[in-house]
Design a protein around this motif. Structure first.
Motif, PDB file in Angstrom:
ATOM      1  N   LYS A 186       0.872  -1.300   0.025  1.00 46.24           N
ATOM      2  CA  LYS A 186      -0.072   0.081   0.001  1.00 46.24           C
ATOM      3  C   LYS A 186       0.914   1.150   0.111  1.00 46.24           C
ATOM      4  O   LYS A 186       0.514   2.167  -0.631  1.00 46.24           O
ATOM      5  CB  LYS A 186      -0.904  -0.108   1.356  1.00 46.24           C
ATOM      6  N   GLN A 187       1.799   1.130   0.811  1.00 50.00           N
ATOM      7  CA  GLN A 187       2.891   2.296   0.712  1.00 50.00           C
ATOM      8  C   GLN A 187       3.804   2.625  -0.346  1.00 50.00           C
ATOM      9  O   GLN A 187       4.093   3.754  -0.673  1.00 50.00           O
ATOM     10  CB  GLN A 187       3.743   2.182   2.210  1.00 50.00           C
ATOM     11  N   MET A 188       3.870   1.362  -1.068  1.00 54.46           N
ATOM     12  CA  MET A 188       4.555   1.411  -2.227  1.00 54.46           C
ATOM     13  C   MET A 188       3.744   2.147  -3.393  1.00 54.46           C
ATOM     14  O   MET A 188       4.231   3.009  -4.009  1.00 54.46           O
ATOM     15  CB  MET A 188       4.991   0.059  -2.749  1.00 54.46           C
ATOM     16  N   ALA A 189       2.483   1.908  -3.192  1.00 54.31           N
ATOM     17  CA  ALA A 189       1.845   2.448  -4.189  1.00 54.31           C
ATOM     18  C   ALA A 189       1.389   4.111  -3.947  1.00 54.31           C
ATOM     19  O   ALA A 189       1.494   4.808  -4.807  1.00 54.31           O
ATOM     20  CB  ALA A 189      -0.037   2.130  -4.087  1.00 54.31           C
ATOM     21  N   MET A 190       1.751   4.590  -2.727  1.00 49.86           N
ATOM     22  CA  MET A 190       1.827   5.884  -2.047  1.00 49.86           C
ATOM     23  C   MET A 190       3.399   6.571  -2.976  1.00 49.86           C
ATOM     24  O   MET A 190       3.079   7.635  -3.411  1.00 49.86           O
ATOM     25  CB  MET A 190       1.646   5.974  -0.720  1.00 49.86           C
ATOM     26  N   ALA A 191       4.276   5.755  -2.588  1.00 51.00           N
ATOM     27  CA  ALA A 191       5.398   6.371  -3.406  1.00 51.00           C
ATOM     28  C   ALA A 191       5.367   6.234  -4.922  1.00 51.00           C
ATOM     29  O   ALA A 191       6.118   6.946  -5.611  1.00 51.00           O
ATOM     30  CB  ALA A 191       6.456   5.460  -3.035  1.00 51.00           C
ATOM     31  N   ALA A 192       4.484   5.421  -5.425  1.00 51.12           N
ATOM     32  CA  ALA A 192       4.192   5.584  -6.898  1.00 51.12           C
ATOM     33  C   ALA A 192       3.469   6.488  -7.375  1.00 51.12           C
ATOM     34  O   ALA A 192       3.319   6.782  -8.547  1.00 51.12           O
ATOM     35  CB  ALA A 192       3.799   4.184  -7.313  1.00 51.12           C
ATOM     36  N   GLY A 193       2.926   7.256  -6.500  1.00 57.40           N
ATOM     37  CA  GLY A 193       1.979   8.639  -6.671  1.00 57.40           C
ATOM     38  C   GLY A 193       0.515   8.203  -6.936  1.00 57.40           C
ATOM     39  O   GLY A 193      -0.101   8.901  -7.568  1.00 57.40           O
ATOM     40  N   PHE A 194       0.237   6.945  -6.548  1.00 58.99           N
ATOM     41  CA  PHE A 194      -1.045   6.541  -6.912  1.00 58.99           C
ATOM     42  C   PHE A 194      -2.171   7.461  -5.982  1.00 58.99           C
ATOM     43  O   PHE A 194      -3.492   7.375  -6.318  1.00 58.99           O
ATOM     44  CB  PHE A 194      -1.421   5.059  -6.440  1.00 58.99           C
ATOM     45  N   GLU A 195      -1.630   8.038  -4.807  1.00 61.73           N
ATOM     46  CA  GLU A 195      -2.493   8.729  -3.898  1.00 61.73           C
ATOM     47  C   GLU A 195      -3.448   8.008  -3.020  1.00 61.73           C
ATOM     48  O   GLU A 195      -3.711   8.060  -1.943  1.00 61.73           O
ATOM     49  CB  GLU A 195      -3.126  10.030  -4.788  1.00 61.73           C
ATOM     50  N   ARG A 196      -4.269   7.157  -3.782  1.00 55.64           N
ATOM     51  CA  ARG A 196      -5.512   6.680  -2.969  1.00 55.64           C
ATOM     52  C   ARG A 196      -5.753   5.096  -3.421  1.00 55.64           C
ATOM     53  O   ARG A 196      -6.001   5.056  -4.584  1.00 55.64           O
ATOM     54  CB  ARG A 196      -6.952   7.352  -3.019  1.00 55.64           C
ATOM     55  N   VAL A 197      -5.417   4.115  -2.796  1.00 54.55           N
ATOM     56  CA  VAL A 197      -5.763   2.835  -3.167  1.00 54.55           C
ATOM     57  C   VAL A 197      -6.425   1.822  -2.062  1.00 54.55           C
ATOM     58  O   VAL A 197      -6.371   2.328  -0.723  1.00 54.55           O
ATOM     59  CB  VAL A 197      -4.237   2.023  -3.203  1.00 54.55           C
ATOM     60  N   PHE A 198      -7.092   0.872  -2.481  1.00 51.66           N
ATOM     61  CA  PHE A 198      -7.429  -0.107  -1.603  1.00 51.66           C
ATOM     62  C   PHE A 198      -7.548  -1.357  -2.057  1.00 51.66           C
ATOM     63  O   PHE A 198      -7.137  -1.663  -3.282  1.00 51.66           O
ATOM     64  CB  PHE A 198      -8.938   0.347  -1.194  1.00 51.66           C
TER      65      PHE A 198
END
Length: 428
Positions: A186-198
């Protein structure tokens, strides 16, 4: 002719229904069959002298056999099941059932041995109708707020949070683990710039816990989002999500939950009450005489957690309670800290923890220092790399779908899961 679900049968029409035989009264001149499908039940009434060929078919039937019936639906005020019965023109046997090895009141472990039979009841089917609506409501809430659904790997090269309570497996010439949570990804996705994931996905915990709320495999509903100011943003988001979800479940299944389980589905008021761990212990001692050693006051004991249900009802007239200000030794290394206090929370519902959430530490140097403090430097090196190249402030939480279901209907975790997995159960 297309099949009609029982709930959609109306008098005056010729219909074809199919389902299990729940009740069978095969008398000399008449036969009465109660047929159930996933939508409801209906009576089939056979006058034997009018259809001797169908009487011969009924003589072959047993409880829980599966049949298809074609005939006219007619109104009959004497029929308790909705005042409708079907007068059959054709009865086709799909399968004949042997005598059932369990009953509704059999012991839970016996019922789990034959889980596919146990789940046939209206009461047990409702569990998964509620769970479906619950998950769908939360997913829609997030999609409406521009979240991306992603799917993280469940076979990973390092333990998700620590070296304990993980399932280790051989992976070709090396070792791997089943994921304890999607936290790192989930945090990798934040570092990827996805901003909001589930993600809605399986979670694995190698806990040898024999309790009413623990399982070694369960379904997690996890989310993460960026550009927060602090962990209170995460708490506010969760209370909005949970409230919206309960409203939707109550609207669709509240009456059925009350009828079959005797439980009122209470839509919570906002904002949810918030207490620190220290204040909870003060109140538990003052009100109920409950004390624990100082060494245990950095986290909630199992008993203290249970007692928060009564406490929250008395203090706030609320079923939910946010708990904050845990001891740093009781929280994961990736929780951000402020003045040495982890910037996170637990959410407790009806005396059971359903969520741990926090603002995450997104600054590389601080994160590495936190990991080193807990002796995890090498174990989580791949994870800390996510933060070397810029990452926005973010936070999130995870909710156990099975545990939510359990609390909705006052069940054990064994009953709330489609197939339970625990330390002593790998089948069916």
């Amino acid at each position: 002719m297309e099949r009609t679900h029982i709930a959609k049968v109306v008098p005056g029409e010729k219909v074809k229904i199919a389902g299990y035989i729940e009740n069978l009264r095969n008398k000399r001149t008449m036969a009465f069959l109660v047929i159930r499908d996933i939508t409801g039940k209906i009576q089939v009434t056979l006058v034997k002298e009018e259809h001797p060929e169908l009487a011969a078919v009924v003589d072959q039937l047993t409880i829980d056999s599966v049949i298809t019936v074609t005939g006219e639906a007619v109104a009959n005020d004497y029929v308790k099941l909705g005042g409708i019965e079907i007068l059959p023109e054709e009865i086709r046997i799909e399968s004949v059932a042997d005598a059932l090895p369990i009953k509704e009141d059999s012991a839970i472990d016996s019922r789990l041995d034959y889980r596919w039979i146990d789940l046939r009841t209206e009461k047990n089917t409702l569990i998964f109708k509620v769970q479906t609506e619950m998950t769908a409501a939360m997913r829609k809430f997030l999609l409406d707020r521009d979240f991306l659904e992603f799917h993280s790997p469940k076979i990973i090269g390092a333990a998700s949070e620590s070296g304990s309570e993980v399932f280790k497996l051989k992976y070709f010439d090396g070792d791997a683990y089943l994921a304890q949570s999607p936290q790192f990804y989930k945090q990798m996705a934040m570092a990827a710039g996805f901003e909001r994931v589930f993600e809605v996905a399986p979670v694995f915990r190698a806990e040898k816990s024999h309790t009413s709320k623990h399982a070694t495999e369960f379904t997690g509903f996890d989310l993460e989002f960026s550009y927060i100011d602090d962990f209170h943003d995460v708490m506010k988001f969760e209370e909005d999500l949970i409230t919206d979800m309960i409203e939707k479940v109550a609207a669709k299944y509240g009456d059925d939950i009350k009828r079959l389980y005797g439980i009122d589905t209470i839509v919570p008021k906002k904002p949810f009450p918030v207490m620190t761990v220290a204040d909870i212990y003060k109140e538990l001692e003052a009100r109920y005489g409950y004390t624990v050693p100082e060494s245990e006051k950095g986290d909630l004991t199992t008993e203290a957690e249970k007692m928060t249900y009564k406490l929250a009802k008395e203090m706030f007239d609320h079923e939910f309670l946010f708990v904050t200000d845990f001891d740093v030794n009781k929280r994961p290394f990736y929780h951000m800290r402020k003045d040495g206090v982890p910037q996170g929370f637990d959410l407790i519902w009806r005396g059971v923890e359903i969520t741990s959430g926090s603002q995450r530490e997104h600054r590389y140097a601080e994160l590495c220092a936190n990991a080193a403090e807990k002796g995890l430097t090498e174990d989580v090196k791949f994870y800390t790399e996510f933060f070397r190249y810029g990452c926005p402030p973010h936070g999130g939480f995870g909710v156990g779908v099975d545990r939510l279901t359990m609390l909705f209907l006052d069940l054990s975790i064994k009953e709330a899961q489609f197939i339970f997995r625990g330390p002593d159960r790998l089948n069916p």
